[in-house]
Motif scaffolding. Structure first.
Motif, PDB file in Angstrom:
ATOM      1  N   ASP A 160       0.839  -1.194   0.000  1.00  0.00           N
ATOM      2  CA  ASP A 160       0.000   0.000   0.000  1.00  0.00           C
ATOM      3  C   ASP A 160       0.881   1.253   0.000  1.00  0.00           C
ATOM      4  O   ASP A 160       2.085   1.184   0.208  1.00  0.00           O
ATOM      5  CB  ASP A 160      -0.984   0.004   1.173  1.00  0.00           C
ATOM      6  N   LEU A 161       0.277   2.386  -0.226  1.00  0.00           N
ATOM      7  CA  LEU A 161       1.008   3.650  -0.339  1.00  0.00           C
ATOM      8  C   LEU A 161       1.759   3.988   0.948  1.00  0.00           C
ATOM      9  O   LEU A 161       2.905   4.442   0.906  1.00  0.00           O
ATOM     10  CB  LEU A 161       0.045   4.782  -0.707  1.00  0.00           C
ATOM     11  N   ALA A 162       1.163   3.733   2.104  1.00  0.00           N
ATOM     12  CA  ALA A 162       1.823   4.041   3.382  1.00  0.00           C
ATOM     13  C   ALA A 162       3.106   3.228   3.538  1.00  0.00           C
ATOM     14  O   ALA A 162       4.131   3.744   4.001  1.00  0.00           O
ATOM     15  CB  ALA A 162       0.865   3.781   4.544  1.00  0.00           C
ATOM     16  N   THR A 163       3.078   1.957   3.134  1.00  0.00           N
ATOM     17  CA  THR A 163       4.270   1.114   3.223  1.00  0.00           C
ATOM     18  C   THR A 163       5.364   1.643   2.310  1.00  0.00           C
ATOM     19  O   THR A 163       6.527   1.742   2.714  1.00  0.00           O
ATOM     20  CB  THR A 163       3.937  -0.337   2.850  1.00  0.00           C
ATOM     21  N   LEU A 164       4.997   1.989   1.088  1.00  0.00           N
ATOM     22  CA  LEU A 164       5.988   2.527   0.155  1.00  0.00           C
ATOM     23  C   LEU A 164       6.596   3.832   0.657  1.00  0.00           C
ATOM     24  O   LEU A 164       7.801   4.058   0.514  1.00  0.00           O
ATOM     25  CB  LEU A 164       5.345   2.734  -1.216  1.00  0.00           C
ATOM     26  N   GLU A 165       5.779   4.671   1.274  1.00  0.00           N
ATOM     27  CA  GLU A 165       6.295   5.924   1.819  1.00  0.00           C
ATOM     28  C   GLU A 165       7.257   5.673   2.968  1.00  0.00           C
ATOM     29  O   GLU A 165       8.272   6.353   3.088  1.00  0.00           O
ATOM     30  CB  GLU A 165       5.141   6.817   2.266  1.00  0.00           C
ATOM     31  N   ARG A 166       6.969   4.687   3.824  1.00  0.00           N
ATOM     32  CA  ARG A 166       7.882   4.361   4.937  1.00  0.00           C
ATOM     33  C   ARG A 166       9.198   3.826   4.405  1.00  0.00           C
ATOM     34  O   ARG A 166      10.275   4.166   4.915  1.00  0.00           O
ATOM     35  CB  ARG A 166       7.230   3.354   5.879  1.00  0.00           C
ATOM     36  N   VAL A 167       9.150   2.975   3.382  1.00  0.00           N
ATOM     37  CA  VAL A 167      10.378   2.437   2.788  1.00  0.00           C
ATOM     38  C   VAL A 167      11.202   3.567   2.182  1.00  0.00           C
ATOM     39  O   VAL A 167      12.417   3.663   2.404  1.00  0.00           O
ATOM     40  CB  VAL A 167      10.053   1.356   1.735  1.00  0.00           C
ATOM     41  N   LEU A 168      10.558   4.452   1.434  1.00  0.00           N
ATOM     42  CA  LEU A 168      11.264   5.578   0.820  1.00  0.00           C
ATOM     43  C   LEU A 168      11.878   6.474   1.886  1.00  0.00           C
ATOM     44  O   LEU A 168      13.039   6.899   1.760  1.00  0.00           O
ATOM     45  CB  LEU A 168      10.309   6.373  -0.063  1.00  0.00           C
ATOM     46  N   SER A 169      11.141   6.731   2.932  1.00  0.00           N
ATOM     47  CA  SER A 169      11.659   7.559   4.027  1.00  0.00           C
ATOM     48  C   SER A 169      12.885   6.897   4.660  1.00  0.00           C
ATOM     49  O   SER A 169      13.880   7.559   4.936  1.00  0.00           O
ATOM     50  CB  SER A 169      10.563   7.778   5.071  1.00  0.00           C
ATOM     51  N   GLY A 170      12.812   5.599   4.877  1.00  0.00           N
ATOM     52  CA  GLY A 170      13.948   4.870   5.451  1.00  0.00           C
ATOM     53  C   GLY A 170      15.154   4.904   4.549  1.00  0.00           C
ATOM     54  O   GLY A 170      16.286   5.054   5.001  1.00  0.00           O
ATOM     55  N   LEU A 171      14.943   4.775   3.253  1.00  0.00           N
ATOM     56  CA  LEU A 171      16.047   4.828   2.312  1.00  0.00           C
ATOM     57  C   LEU A 171      16.685   6.217   2.286  1.00  0.00           C
ATOM     58  O   LEU A 171      17.914   6.337   2.197  1.00  0.00           O
ATOM     59  CB  LEU A 171      15.573   4.430   0.905  1.00  0.00           C
ATOM     60  N   HIS A 172      15.878   7.254   2.395  1.00  0.00           N
ATOM     61  CA  HIS A 172      16.434   8.604   2.436  1.00  0.00           C
ATOM     62  C   HIS A 172      17.289   8.809   3.682  1.00  0.00           C
ATOM     63  O   HIS A 172      18.290   9.521   3.639  1.00  0.00           O
ATOM     64  CB  HIS A 172      15.321   9.663   2.393  1.00  0.00           C
ATOM     65  N   ARG A 173      16.904   8.194   4.798  1.00  0.00           N
ATOM     66  CA  ARG A 173      17.690   8.332   6.035  1.00  0.00           C
ATOM     67  C   ARG A 173      19.038   7.652   5.927  1.00  0.00           C
ATOM     68  O   ARG A 173      19.977   8.011   6.618  1.00  0.00           O
ATOM     69  CB  ARG A 173      16.913   7.760   7.221  1.00  0.00           C
ATOM     70  N   LEU A 174      19.146   6.638   5.068  1.00  0.00           N
ATOM     71  CA  LEU A 174      20.432   5.946   4.898  1.00  0.00           C
ATOM     72  C   LEU A 174      21.391   6.850   4.180  1.00  0.00           C
ATOM     73  O   LEU A 174      22.524   6.887   4.294  1.00  0.00           O
ATOM     74  CB  LEU A 174      20.246   4.643   4.106  1.00  0.00           C
TER      75      LEU A 174
END
Length: 104
Positions: free
Chosen positions: A90-104
């Motif tokens: 779902d969109l919320a999951t994709l947003e969390r993954v993208l946010s996590g990748l940006h933090r890396l």
């Protein structure tokens, strides 16, 4: 790296890159386990995604998925798979993954 996975690039059980992984034990794994298992176990004292583990270890995503799947089969880690009713994330999951990748 591929020697550790015995040449496998696909996990025995489906494992999405956004699946969350936590250590199944608070104890440190001993030297009887390969270095990668010990590193994943240490990282997973804090819940992390499969993609995050791959990035932090500096290994290809396929390798991380195989190692985590093997560790789950041995009871060393717990995998918390996301629920999806429509067959995709779902969109919320994709947003969390993208946010996590940006933090890396």
């Amino acid at each position: 790296m591929y020697a550790v996975t015995r040449g496998r690039t696909t996990p025995s059980a489906g494992l999405a890159m956004e699946a969350l992984v936590s250590s199944a034990t608070s104890a440190r794994l001993g030297l009887s386990y390969v270095r990668e298992y010990r590193a994943i176990s240490e990282l997973c004292h804090q819940v992390r995604s499969v993609a995050e583990i791959s990035a932090l270890l500096g290994v290809p995503l396929g390798v991380a998925r195989v190692l985590i799947s093997d560790m789950e089969a041995e009871g060393l880690v717990r995998v918390h798979r996301p629920r999806s009713e429509a067959g995709g994330p779902d969109l919320a999951t994709l947003e969390r993954v993208l946010s996590g990748l940006h933090r890396l």
